[in-house]
Enzyme design. Sequence first.
Site, PDB file in Angstrom:
ATOM      1  N   LEU A 190     -27.632 -17.667  -3.224  1.00 53.77           N
ATOM      2  CA  LEU A 190     -28.906 -17.064  -3.692  1.00 53.77           C
ATOM      3  C   LEU A 190     -29.135 -16.133  -1.497  1.00 53.77           C
ATOM      4  O   LEU A 190     -29.449 -15.705  -1.524  1.00 53.77           O
ATOM      5  CB  LEU A 190     -29.607 -17.258  -3.320  1.00 53.77           C
ATOM      6  CG  LEU A 190     -30.892 -18.161  -4.426  1.00 53.77           C
ATOM      7  CD1 LEU A 190     -32.063 -18.713  -4.316  1.00 53.77           C
ATOM      8  CD2 LEU A 190     -31.032 -17.493  -5.760  1.00 53.77           C
TER       9      LEU A 190
ATOM     10  N   SER B  47     -17.528  -4.144 -11.211  1.00 55.66           N
ATOM     11  CA  SER B  47     -17.086  -5.068 -10.344  1.00 55.66           C
ATOM     12  C   SER B  47     -18.785  -5.659  -9.323  1.00 55.66           C
ATOM     13  O   SER B  47     -19.236  -6.577  -9.032  1.00 55.66           O
ATOM     14  CB  SER B  47     -16.561  -4.873  -9.557  1.00 55.66           C
ATOM     15  OG  SER B  47     -15.447  -4.069  -9.347  1.00 55.66           O
TER      16      SER B  47
ATOM     17  N   GLU C  54     -23.846  -0.331  -3.269  1.00 56.77           N
ATOM     18  CA  GLU C  54     -23.655   1.354  -3.734  1.00 56.77           C
ATOM     19  C   GLU C  54     -22.496   1.499  -4.664  1.00 56.77           C
ATOM     20  O   GLU C  54     -21.263   0.959  -4.331  1.00 56.77           O
ATOM     21  CB  GLU C  54     -23.501   2.242  -2.393  1.00 56.77           C
ATOM     22  CG  GLU C  54     -23.333   3.317  -2.688  1.00 56.77           C
ATOM     23  CD  GLU C  54     -22.480   3.806  -2.799  1.00 56.77           C
ATOM     24  OE1 GLU C  54     -22.428   4.772  -4.111  1.00 56.77           O
ATOM     25  OE2 GLU C  54     -21.316   4.133  -2.124  1.00 56.77           O
TER      26      GLU C  54
ATOM     27  N   CYS D  33     -18.462   9.092  -4.679  1.00 55.97           N
ATOM     28  CA  CYS D  33     -19.369   8.645  -6.104  1.00 55.97           C
ATOM     29  C   CYS D  33     -20.947   9.536  -5.874  1.00 55.97           C
ATOM     30  O   CYS D  33     -20.983   9.139  -6.813  1.00 55.97           O
ATOM     31  CB  CYS D  33     -19.820   7.070  -5.179  1.00 55.97           C
ATOM     32  SG  CYS D  33     -20.519   7.080  -3.542  1.00 55.97           S
TER      33      CYS D  33
ATOM     34  N   LYS E 291     -21.033  -0.690   6.649  1.00 52.02           N
ATOM     35  CA  LYS E 291     -21.403  -1.551   7.729  1.00 52.02           C
ATOM     36  C   LYS E 291     -21.426  -2.655   7.935  1.00 52.02           C
ATOM     37  O   LYS E 291     -22.254  -3.962   8.357  1.00 52.02           O
ATOM     38  CB  LYS E 291     -20.836  -2.058   5.463  1.00 52.02           C
ATOM     39  CG  LYS E 291     -20.525  -1.039   4.214  1.00 52.02           C
ATOM     40  CD  LYS E 291     -20.001  -2.481   3.292  1.00 52.02           C
ATOM     41  CE  LYS E 291     -19.889  -1.985   1.813  1.00 52.02           C
ATOM     42  NZ  LYS E 291     -21.105  -1.176   1.770  1.00 52.02           N
TER      43      LYS E 291
ATOM     44  N   ALA F 223     -14.594   0.697  -0.551  1.00 55.65           N
ATOM     45  CA  ALA F 223     -13.771   0.951  -1.426  1.00 55.65           C
ATOM     46  C   ALA F 223     -13.078   1.468  -1.192  1.00 55.65           C
ATOM     47  O   ALA F 223     -13.202   1.612   0.073  1.00 55.65           O
ATOM     48  CB  ALA F 223     -14.945   1.892  -2.351  1.00 55.65           C
TER      49      ALA F 223
ATOM     50  N   GLU G  95     -27.762   2.114   2.737  1.00 52.61           N
ATOM     51  CA  GLU G  95     -26.872   2.180   4.018  1.00 52.61           C
ATOM     52  C   GLU G  95     -27.662   3.592   4.672  1.00 52.61           C
ATOM     53  O   GLU G  95     -28.144   4.393   3.998  1.00 52.61           O
ATOM     54  CB  GLU G  95     -25.592   2.413   3.386  1.00 52.61           C
ATOM     55  CG  GLU G  95     -25.235   0.795   2.885  1.00 52.61           C
ATOM     56  CD  GLU G  95     -23.778   0.873   2.626  1.00 52.61           C
ATOM     57  OE1 GLU G  95     -22.867  -0.039   3.315  1.00 52.61           O
ATOM     58  OE2 GLU G  95     -23.281   1.448   2.054  1.00 52.61           O
TER      59      GLU G  95
ATOM     60  N   THR H 273       1.027  -1.098   0.017  1.00 54.81           N
ATOM     61  CA  THR H 273      -0.316   0.187  -0.484  1.00 54.81           C
ATOM     62  C   THR H 273       0.869   1.413  -0.191  1.00 54.81           C
ATOM     63  O   THR H 273       2.172   1.271   0.816  1.00 54.81           O
ATOM     64  CB  THR H 273      -0.565  -0.285   1.283  1.00 54.81           C
ATOM     65  OG1 THR H 273      -1.774   0.945   1.312  1.00 54.81           O
ATOM     66  CG2 THR H 273      -0.125   0.241   2.638  1.00 54.81           C
TER      67      THR H 273
END
Length: 490
Positions: free
Chosen positions: A246, A233, A252, A286, A162, A151, A464, A26
């Site tokens: 299922l 994606s 999002e 976004c 989340k 993300a 969310e 990273t």
Amino acid sequence: MSRMAEQQLYINGGYTSATSGRTFETINPATGEVLATVQAAGREDVDRAVESAQRGQKIWAAMTAMERSRILRRAVDLLRQRNDELARLETLDTGKPLSETAAVDIVTGADVLEYYAGLIPALEGSQIPLRDSSFVYTRREPLGVVAGIGAWNYPIQIALWKSAPALAAGNAMIFKPSEVTPLTALKLAEIYSEAGLPDGVFNVLPGIGAETGQYLTEHPGIAKISFTGGVASGKKVMANSAASSLKEVTMELGGKSPLIIADDADLDLAADIAMMANFYSSGQVCTNGTRVFVPAKQKAEFEHKILERVGRIRPGDLFADDTNFGPLVSFPHRDNVLRYIESGKREGARLLCGGEALKGDGFDNGAWVAPTVFTDCSDEMTIVREEIFGPVMSILSYTDEAEVIRRANATEYGLAAGVVTPNLNRAHRLIHQLEAGICWINSWGESPAEMPVGGYKHSGIGRENGVMTLQSYTQVKSIQVEMGKFQSIF
């Protein structure tokens, strides 16, 4: 800055080495320096995490609502106590200025966790009378083990958005951060453990999205996937989730959102909103309002006000108090944004400012792109149709309401939209016609914990934040109780 120690996976309440033997790096996008080597989770690691989560979830779900609430509230306190430490790490990993990460990223994530911690005791079923001798009652039960795939633009905030409703509802979560910005999710796992979360209830698996993410979406032991990322994606995640078991999904995804400046708008306010809707977080949001629709007669004046404000953008040392603009998150992303900028020039948009990588003054080694504004744009241009996810504003002119509504909706996306006007009757009339899940009037970008957020069309599925998201992490069990004599036909 000295390089950090090699980062491991976080499974069953502690750090553990990946069995895959694979690693990735990273990078600090402001300087190009390697921050850390990170171990990548493989299929066996996903299996281990699921087994750990299944054990921990049974313990967690058996606790009372108040017990779970107290543990999550302790995590909120720890997040706020460590805000500055976490913000500095987020700045190094994402390239956002500290002035932004310290004020927003951890703060808003902690707010969401506090919100859901408070809602836990209110998660309840219902009772439905049928007749004097019989009634039905319902229970909201946890799904079990769920997965979050994050993300790279808001790493710890997304991890909290989340995990907070998932844990509040009694589930365990396996979280895969983006391989571009994996560091703060691991710190969040430490905080949850310190707060008293049972081992296995929150596991973090850094890894390559196309591999680790796929293992999660295919695993039969996972009941739901919550994904934030691109449309392509997202479609793969949804297909894998359906094909395997299922799974329920929340998506999002991307956006190409319209910001409509009405002909009665205060142009100073409109310009301020347009700047925040395009250049906050260097355009890597976004919900950004990258298609700015301005009445044709006011376009020149609006352009002048935008250029004035672009002059107030201050890139530089990310830890300086006055810096309000950082690099893009990675070099591949920078190159992609520059390709979009070149397409804008090639297709005939008029460049007002920017249009290139930032050079000199310490910018040469980082993923910096100058704030860019195009005008005289048309709907068919690539920069108007496709999500760029960078500091690129497109100004489009229009003549009447019917035209601007039609053009604003002429996109496969439907994440966000906004209107600037002092006339609230007009504002509501316009907003109600826009095909978008998140809308603002005379504002842009705020997404408080109480506000459900999510998209229409290709911009996503589900929501969310808000009460409905807590419910989406439960399944309803209906029970009929018969107190009278049961009648059989046999």
